[in-house]
Design a protein around this motif. Structure first.
Motif, short mmCIF file in Angstrom:
data_model
loop_
_atom_site.label_atom_id
_atom_site.label_comp_id
_atom_site.label_asym_id
_atom_site.label_seq_id
_atom_site.Cartn_x
_atom_site.Cartn_y
_atom_site.Cartn_z
N ASP A 144 5.02 -5.47 -1.06
CA ASP A 144 3.99 -5.26 0.03
C ASP A 144 2.94 -6.42 0.03
N ASN B 193 5.84 -10.47 3.91
CA ASN B 193 6.17 -9.24 4.20
C ASN B 193 4.96 -8.65 5.22
N ASP C 214 2.94 -10.02 7.13
CA ASP C 214 2.88 -10.71 8.56
C ASP C 214 3.96 -10.25 9.35
N SER C 215 4.82 -9.73 8.80
CA SER C 215 6.26 -9.24 9.25
C SER C 215 6.02 -7.76 10.22
N ASP C 216 6.32 -7.50 11.30
CA ASP C 216 6.16 -6.30 11.93
C ASP C 216 7.29 -5.14 11.54
N LYS C 217 8.35 -5.77 11.03
CA LYS C 217 9.39 -4.97 10.66
C LYS C 217 9.49 -4.40 9.33
N TRP C 218 8.74 -5.00 8.62
CA TRP C 218 8.37 -4.51 7.03
C TRP C 218 7.60 -3.32 7.10
N VAL C 219 8.33 -2.13 6.32
CA VAL C 219 7.39 -0.92 6.17
C VAL C 219 7.14 -0.94 4.70
N ARG D 249 0.09 1.40 4.04
CA ARG D 249 -0.30 0.42 4.96
C ARG D 249 -1.71 -0.02 4.69
N GLU D 250 -2.19 -1.25 5.33
CA GLU D 250 -3.35 -1.97 5.10
C GLU D 250 -3.71 -2.19 3.55
N ARG E 202 -3.90 -5.13 1.12
CA ARG E 202 -3.60 -6.22 1.17
C ARG E 202 -3.88 -6.86 -0.26
#
Length: 465
Positions: free
Chosen positions: A141, A146, A148-153, A157-158, A160
């Protein structure tokens, strides 16, 4: 090094002043050589001041007096109830204290508790933040591609950086949930860690709350409002020698089921020659008659009748200051507001027991408002009374042959005690310069003849109880 020479009623002491216990210092439970000239009316402090010789060398003031006071006032139980005992050489002490961690945390000081609370929370946040960072790092993560990718789960979340992991750890442990960071169903290990941290946070907060509540509600603080008189008294009451001391409660919330007991700590030598330095002699305060159970609404005077079983049975006024013992008083009861049991302690050394004194009355009835008033300014006050200058055993051996009212009325050589009883039937005694007198001259009686009845009438107008 400067040398201090101090000679007291407990024997001479030569050596440098020191706060510790030296081999040459007197033990509180060991008898030494004493001056037999001390009288019952002479205070123990004045006797010690008289016994200190005047040296020709330089005068030592505060420091020497402080160490001298520590030697003479070495007590097992202080006036505030704390016990003067230090425990050493206990095997596996830390392990045993950690086995009862809750009691240990309640007993330690507030500063250590607060430090422990802060360290526990900070360390738990950091440890779980590292775990969350490792989970996200292993899942990829934190890879820039990854993120910057919208498809990566991602697992969370959030998240960084490590700072994001620390914030998420705090939010999870305290169930804050700001809404931006949350776990997903992508990583089962993240869900497991979230469950563990949530349970740990609840347990940690519950323990900290319980410790704080236990420390705040301890009945030990309630004992600070229970009072003991500074001195105990020995006088004659109902034809018997008695030891008196006073206890009181400053709060309006009463102590339920209050009862008091007393012990004398003194050296004992057995028949086999064994020395027991801290032997506890029980002091009967009326256990069989129920007099030790108190209704502590107003200050109460506790009476100990000196009989054959009493440790004071063979003590005369001279023996009282020559002996080395400590009278410990223990008052126990249930706090009415919390229902917890509290205990208050105090002690009396031989120099704090006044022979031939009794306590002044302090409860008055005010007619203007119809209430009873307690004057605590008189709580520690005592007044001198006529008391035989012999031990209770010697007084019992005399029997009833010597009576106070058997003086010959027509004899011109009537004793001074009879003269005082005829002139002043009240138990109040004459005071010179504010000090109670037990022995009087003829000029004292003549000079105070007019002042005593007026003072008695003024006090009786207050309806002293």
């Amino acid at each position: 090094m400067q040398t201090v020479v101090m000679e007291t009623g407990y024997g001479p002491m030569v050596g440098p002043p020191a706060s510790g216990l030296q081999s040459g210092e007197p033990d509180i439970l060991d008898n030494g050589k004493h001056d037999p000239k001390i009288g019952s009316q002479e205070s123990f402090t004045e006797f010690l001041a008289r016994s200190v010789p005047q040296s020709n060398g330089p005068v030592l003031h505060r420091r020497a007096d402080r160490h001298f006071s520590k030697r003479m006032r070495r007590r097992l139980v202080y006036k505030n109830g704390e016990v003067n005992i230090t425990q050493t050489n206990i095997r596996k002490r830390r392990r045993r204290f950690l086995a009862d961690i809750f009691t240990t945390l309640v007993d330690i000081k507030w500063r250590y508790n607060l430090l422990l609370f802060a360290m526990a929370f900070i360390l738990s946040w950091l440890i779980f933040a590292v775990i969350w960072w490792l989970i996200c790092f292993s899942h990829g993560d934190l890879d820039p591609d990854n993120m910057d990718s919208d498809k990566w789960v991602p697992c969370v979340r959030e998240m960084r950086s490590f700072t994001s992991a620390l914030l998420f750890s705090i939010e999870t442990q305290h169930t804050i949930g700001y809404g931006s960071r949350h776990t997903t169903e992508e990583c089962p290990e993240a869900i497991t860690v979230m469950m563990i941290q949530s349970c740990f946070g609840v347990i940690c907060q519950a323990m900290m709350t319980g410790i704080v509540f236990a420390k705040l509600s301890r009945p030990k603080k309630r004992a600070e409002t229970l009072m003991f008189s500074k001195n105990a008294c020995i006088c004659k009451q109902d034809g018997e020698m008695c030891l008196l001391f006073r206890v009181g409660d400053m709060r309006k919330s009463h102590i339920v089921e209050a009862h008091v007991r007393a012990v004398v700590i003194k050296k004992k030598i057995t028949k086999e020659g064994e020395i027991l330095p801290l032997y506890q002699y029980d002091v009967d305060l009326g256990y069989e008659d129920g007099q030790d159970r108190l209704f502590l609404v107003w200050p109460v005077i506790i009476v100990h009748k000196i009989d054959e079983d009493s440790p004071f049975w063979e003590m005369s006024p001279e023996d009282l200051h020559r002996e080395q013992f400590e009278l410990i008083i223990i008052l126990e009861g249930i706090v009415e507001s919390t229902g917890m049991t509290t205990q208050a302690r105090s002690s009396y050394l031989p120099g704090e027991i006044l022979w031939g004194h009794r306590f002044e009355r302090l409860v008055t009835f005010r007619k203007e408002n119809g209430q009873y008033q307690i004057d605590f300014s008189r709580f520690h006050n005592t007044m001198a009374v006529e008391t035989p200058q012999c031990s209770a055993k010697e007084l019992a051996d005399m029997g009833d042959t010597v009576q106070e009212n058997t003086y010959i009325e027509d004899d011109e050589n009537t004793s001074l005690g009879s003269t005082k009883q005829e002139r002043y039937p009240s138990p109040y005694v004459i005071k010179r310069h504010g000090v109670a007198q037990t022995d009087f001259d003829d000029d004292d009686l003549d000079s105070q003849d007019s002042s005593i009845p007026s003072r008695i009438a003024a006090e009786e107008s207050e309806t002293l109880l």
